[in-house]
Write a protein that holds these residues in place. Structure first.
Motif, PDB file in Angstrom:
ATOM      1  N   VAL A 251       0.853  -1.185   0.000  1.00  0.00           N
ATOM      2  CA  VAL A 251       0.000   0.000   0.000  1.00  0.00           C
ATOM      3  C   VAL A 251       0.890   1.237   0.000  1.00  0.00           C
ATOM      4  O   VAL A 251       1.852   1.335   0.768  1.00  0.00           O
ATOM      5  CB  VAL A 251      -0.910   0.008   1.240  1.00  0.00           C
ATOM      6  CG1 VAL A 251      -1.679   1.320   1.337  1.00  0.00           C
ATOM      7  CG2 VAL A 251      -1.868  -1.168   1.205  1.00  0.00           C
ATOM      8  N   GLU A 252       0.594   2.160  -0.867  1.00  0.00           N
ATOM      9  CA  GLU A 252       1.350   3.410  -0.947  1.00  0.00           C
ATOM     10  C   GLU A 252       0.695   4.430  -0.032  1.00  0.00           C
ATOM     11  O   GLU A 252      -0.386   4.926  -0.308  1.00  0.00           O
ATOM     12  CB  GLU A 252       1.374   3.918  -2.395  1.00  0.00           C
ATOM     13  CG  GLU A 252       2.062   2.962  -3.361  1.00  0.00           C
ATOM     14  CD  GLU A 252       1.887   3.366  -4.815  1.00  0.00           C
ATOM     15  OE1 GLU A 252       1.263   4.442  -5.065  1.00  0.00           O
ATOM     16  OE2 GLU A 252       2.336   2.622  -5.695  1.00  0.00           O
ATOM     17  N   ARG A 253       1.355   4.720   1.081  1.00  0.00           N
ATOM     18  CA  ARG A 253       0.796   5.635   2.063  1.00  0.00           C
ATOM     19  C   ARG A 253       0.992   7.086   1.640  1.00  0.00           C
ATOM     20  O   ARG A 253       2.095   7.528   1.336  1.00  0.00           O
ATOM     21  CB  ARG A 253       1.438   5.411   3.427  1.00  0.00           C
ATOM     22  CG  ARG A 253       1.161   4.046   4.050  1.00  0.00           C
ATOM     23  CD  ARG A 253      -0.331   3.785   4.263  1.00  0.00           C
ATOM     24  NE  ARG A 253      -1.011   4.933   4.834  1.00  0.00           N
ATOM     25  CZ  ARG A 253      -0.986   5.252   6.120  1.00  0.00           C
ATOM     26  NH1 ARG A 253      -0.313   4.500   6.974  1.00  0.00           N
ATOM     27  NH2 ARG A 253      -1.641   6.320   6.556  1.00  0.00           N
ATOM     28  N   ALA A 254      -0.092   7.849   1.636  1.00  0.00           N
ATOM     29  CA  ALA A 254      -0.022   9.266   1.289  1.00  0.00           C
ATOM     30  C   ALA A 254       0.563  10.083   2.440  1.00  0.00           C
ATOM     31  O   ALA A 254       1.351  10.999   2.233  1.00  0.00           O
ATOM     32  CB  ALA A 254      -1.411   9.798   0.931  1.00  0.00           C
ATOM     33  N   ARG A 255       0.150   9.750   3.675  1.00  0.00           N
ATOM     34  CA  ARG A 255       0.620  10.431   4.886  1.00  0.00           C
ATOM     35  C   ARG A 255       0.484  11.959   4.766  1.00  0.00           C
ATOM     36  O   ARG A 255       1.458  12.702   4.866  1.00  0.00           O
ATOM     37  CB  ARG A 255       2.074  10.045   5.197  1.00  0.00           C
ATOM     38  CG  ARG A 255       2.264   8.550   5.379  1.00  0.00           C
ATOM     39  CD  ARG A 255       3.654   8.202   5.867  1.00  0.00           C
ATOM     40  NE  ARG A 255       3.898   6.772   5.808  1.00  0.00           N
ATOM     41  CZ  ARG A 255       3.452   5.866   6.681  1.00  0.00           C
ATOM     42  NH1 ARG A 255       2.732   6.269   7.710  1.00  0.00           N
ATOM     43  NH2 ARG A 255       3.720   4.579   6.547  1.00  0.00           N
ATOM     44  N   THR A 256      -0.742  12.396   4.543  1.00  0.00           N
ATOM     45  CA  THR A 256      -1.031  13.824   4.429  1.00  0.00           C
ATOM     46  C   THR A 256      -2.212  14.194   5.311  1.00  0.00           C
ATOM     47  O   THR A 256      -3.070  13.358   5.617  1.00  0.00           O
ATOM     48  CB  THR A 256      -1.363  14.224   2.984  1.00  0.00           C
ATOM     49  OG1 THR A 256      -2.589  13.582   2.587  1.00  0.00           O
ATOM     50  CG2 THR A 256      -0.240  13.834   2.026  1.00  0.00           C
ATOM     51  N   ALA A 257      -2.251  15.474   5.681  1.00  0.00           N
ATOM     52  CA  ALA A 257      -3.390  15.981   6.441  1.00  0.00           C
ATOM     53  C   ALA A 257      -4.667  15.913   5.615  1.00  0.00           C
ATOM     54  O   ALA A 257      -5.762  15.743   6.155  1.00  0.00           O
ATOM     55  CB  ALA A 257      -3.110  17.410   6.890  1.00  0.00           C
ATOM     56  N   ALA A 258      -4.523  16.047   4.293  1.00  0.00           N
ATOM     57  CA  ALA A 258      -5.701  16.013   3.421  1.00  0.00           C
ATOM     58  C   ALA A 258      -6.429  14.678   3.538  1.00  0.00           C
ATOM     59  O   ALA A 258      -7.672  14.628   3.546  1.00  0.00           O
ATOM     60  CB  ALA A 258      -5.293  16.270   1.968  1.00  0.00           C
ATOM     61  N   VAL A 259      -5.686  13.577   3.615  1.00  0.00           N
ATOM     62  CA  VAL A 259      -6.321  12.264   3.781  1.00  0.00           C
ATOM     63  C   VAL A 259      -7.044  12.190   5.119  1.00  0.00           C
ATOM     64  O   VAL A 259      -8.165  11.672   5.208  1.00  0.00           O
ATOM     65  CB  VAL A 259      -5.275  11.139   3.659  1.00  0.00           C
ATOM     66  CG1 VAL A 259      -5.866   9.805   4.120  1.00  0.00           C
ATOM     67  CG2 VAL A 259      -4.798  11.007   2.219  1.00  0.00           C
ATOM     68  N   LEU A 260      -6.433  12.739   6.167  1.00  0.00           N
ATOM     69  CA  LEU A 260      -7.094  12.738   7.475  1.00  0.00           C
ATOM     70  C   LEU A 260      -8.388  13.537   7.430  1.00  0.00           C
ATOM     71  O   LEU A 260      -9.397  13.137   8.021  1.00  0.00           O
ATOM     72  CB  LEU A 260      -6.159  13.303   8.545  1.00  0.00           C
ATOM     73  CG  LEU A 260      -4.859  12.535   8.786  1.00  0.00           C
ATOM     74  CD1 LEU A 260      -4.103  13.137   9.962  1.00  0.00           C
ATOM     75  CD2 LEU A 260      -5.117  11.051   9.016  1.00  0.00           C
ATOM     76  N   ASP A 261      -8.371  14.667   6.742  1.00  0.00           N
ATOM     77  CA  ASP A 261      -9.600  15.454   6.579  1.00  0.00           C
ATOM     78  C   ASP A 261     -10.684  14.626   5.892  1.00  0.00           C
ATOM     79  O   ASP A 261     -11.856  14.656   6.282  1.00  0.00           O
ATOM     80  CB  ASP A 261      -9.321  16.711   5.752  1.00  0.00           C
ATOM     81  CG  ASP A 261      -8.563  17.782   6.523  1.00  0.00           C
ATOM     82  OD1 ASP A 261      -8.693  17.821   7.764  1.00  0.00           O
ATOM     83  OD2 ASP A 261      -7.852  18.581   5.877  1.00  0.00           O
ATOM     84  N   GLU A 262     -10.289  13.875   4.874  1.00  0.00           N
ATOM     85  CA  GLU A 262     -11.262  13.112   4.098  1.00  0.00           C
ATOM     86  C   GLU A 262     -11.856  11.956   4.910  1.00  0.00           C
ATOM     87  O   GLU A 262     -13.066  11.709   4.866  1.00  0.00           O
ATOM     88  CB  GLU A 262     -10.605  12.610   2.813  1.00  0.00           C
ATOM     89  CG  GLU A 262     -10.309  13.748   1.825  1.00  0.00           C
ATOM     90  CD  GLU A 262      -9.522  13.295   0.614  1.00  0.00           C
ATOM     91  OE1 GLU A 262      -9.645  12.111   0.240  1.00  0.00           O
ATOM     92  OE2 GLU A 262      -8.785  14.116   0.044  1.00  0.00           O
ATOM     93  N   VAL A 263     -11.002  11.238   5.665  1.00  0.00           N
ATOM     94  CA  VAL A 263     -11.563  10.131   6.453  1.00  0.00           C
ATOM     95  C   VAL A 263     -12.422  10.668   7.600  1.00  0.00           C
ATOM     96  O   VAL A 263     -13.439  10.057   7.966  1.00  0.00           O
ATOM     97  CB  VAL A 263     -10.470   9.178   6.974  1.00  0.00           C
ATOM     98  CG1 VAL A 263      -9.803   8.448   5.825  1.00  0.00           C
ATOM     99  CG2 VAL A 263      -9.450   9.890   7.831  1.00  0.00           C
ATOM    100  N   ALA A 264     -12.049  11.823   8.138  1.00  0.00           N
ATOM    101  CA  ALA A 264     -12.885  12.431   9.187  1.00  0.00           C
ATOM    102  C   ALA A 264     -14.256  12.787   8.639  1.00  0.00           C
ATOM    103  O   ALA A 264     -15.284  12.585   9.318  1.00  0.00           O
ATOM    104  CB  ALA A 264     -12.197  13.676   9.748  1.00  0.00           C
ATOM    105  N   GLU A 265     -14.299  13.303   7.427  1.00  0.00           N
ATOM    106  CA  GLU A 265     -15.584  13.642   6.817  1.00  0.00           C
ATOM    107  C   GLU A 265     -16.421  12.396   6.556  1.00  0.00           C
ATOM    108  O   GLU A 265     -17.653  12.440   6.643  1.00  0.00           O
ATOM    109  CB  GLU A 265     -15.361  14.433   5.527  1.00  0.00           C
ATOM    110  CG  GLU A 265     -14.907  15.872   5.768  1.00  0.00           C
ATOM    111  CD  GLU A 265     -15.845  16.628   6.697  1.00  0.00           C
ATOM    112  OE1 GLU A 265     -17.081  16.574   6.483  1.00  0.00           O
ATOM    113  OE2 GLU A 265     -15.349  17.256   7.654  1.00  0.00           O
TER     114      GLU A 265
END
Length: 307
Positions: A251-265
């Motif tokens: 799995v290629e991890r993005a490790r960005t705040a943007a991904v955290l924002d998206e999973v939170a939504e």
């Protein structure tokens, strides 16, 4: 002095202990956070056992356990923008999470939505973000069938839900004890164990279009045989060379705040439930880690820290 749950050398649970530690000082690109909740993950006990992430240096004992946390910003490091003291945040730690205070890497930290609890937020940076990255990497068309091995754990449960939210059909491999849980997540359950491929073919006679593996070993090898296109085989449960030999990839991890924002939504929108099955106070951090290390935890385990 602040309290933390640490390991003092590589090994088993006997290396774990509580320790009084200095309050961390945020360096450039970091945030100091008063921890309210910390997620517990298999990587935590694996790091204690000697596993090191790619590019990670040698352990400096005592090492604070934990890789993800949610809390309130206490200090902002040099060069950090977009965060202020008092902000509720969640993200990946740069120095351990099972503690009263933790350092978070600002680039992998997001603001916690008001509708998201600290406990739920603390489960997202590792498990949910890994699930999100993997399903996005596969980039399957709506209606395709995804097989997830290890479907009853934190990453697996999130992967099933995210895939369903994106219009995929999901088949989840997990123990018989987790059948009801996997089906609750909208997946077709296939019991784990020898003969896995035959049971998957019976459950999905039209075949599977991709495999998201979270187990490795014989499970990964058997699941790979279900695919005609091995580029649709990804794993977070095996080493890069192991999956590459089967024609797949990590799995290629993005490790960005943007991904955290998206999973939170996704959580706030009701499409993703972190399924926090049990919480422990910081004083029982060892019991929380045992609940994950024994391999039988359903969903996520969280350590809660008093304000």
């Amino acid at each position: 002095m602040p309290k933390a749950y640490v390991y003092t050398r590589h090994g088993g649970p006997e290396t774990e202990a509580f320790a009084d530690v200095d309050r961390p000082v945020p360096g450039p690109g970091e945030l100091l956070v008063a921890v309210r909740a910390a997620g517990v993950n298999p990587v935590d006990w694996k790091l204690r056992g000697g596993f090191r992430r790619p590019g990670e240096g040698d352990a400096r004992f005592p090492e604070v356990l934990g890789s993800e946390a949610a809390g309130v910003v206490e200090e902002v490091g040099e060069g950090v923008s977009g965060f202020a003291v008092g902000d509720a945040v969640f993200g990946n730690t740069s120095g351990g999470a099972f503690a009263q205070y933790a350092l978070l890497t600002a680039s992998v930290t997001a603001h916690k939505p008001a509708a998201l609890s600290f406990a739920d937020a603390a489960t997202l940076p590792v498990a949910a973000a890994t699930a999100y990255d993997g399903v996005r990497q596969l980039d399957l068309p709506e209606g395709a069938t995804l097989l997830v091995t290890g479907a009853g754990g934190g990453v697996g449960a999130a992967a099933l839900q995210i895939a369903r939210a994106w219009g995929l059909r999901v088949v989840g491999v997990a123990s018989e004890a987790k059948k009801d849980f996997v089906e609750l997540l909208g997946a077709v359950h296939v019991p784990s164990g020898p003969g896995l491929a035959e049971r998957v073919r019976a459950a999905a006679p039209e075949g599977v279009d991709a495999v998201y593996d979270l187990v490795g070993g014989e499970v990964l090898a058997e699941a790979a045989g279900l695919l005609g296109d091995r580029t649709r085989l990804i794993t977070a449960g095996a080493a890069p060379d192991t999956v590459a030999a089967l024609g797949g990839s990590r799995v290629e991890r993005a490790r960005t705040a943007a991904v955290l924002d998206e999973v939170a939504e996704l959580v706030v929108g009701g499409e993703l439930d972190p399924f926090v099955s049990r919480t422990f106070p910081l004083d029982e951090a060892g019991l929380a880690l045992r609940a994950v290390e024994d391999g039988h935890a359903r969903g996520k385990i969280v350590i809660e820290v008093s304000a």
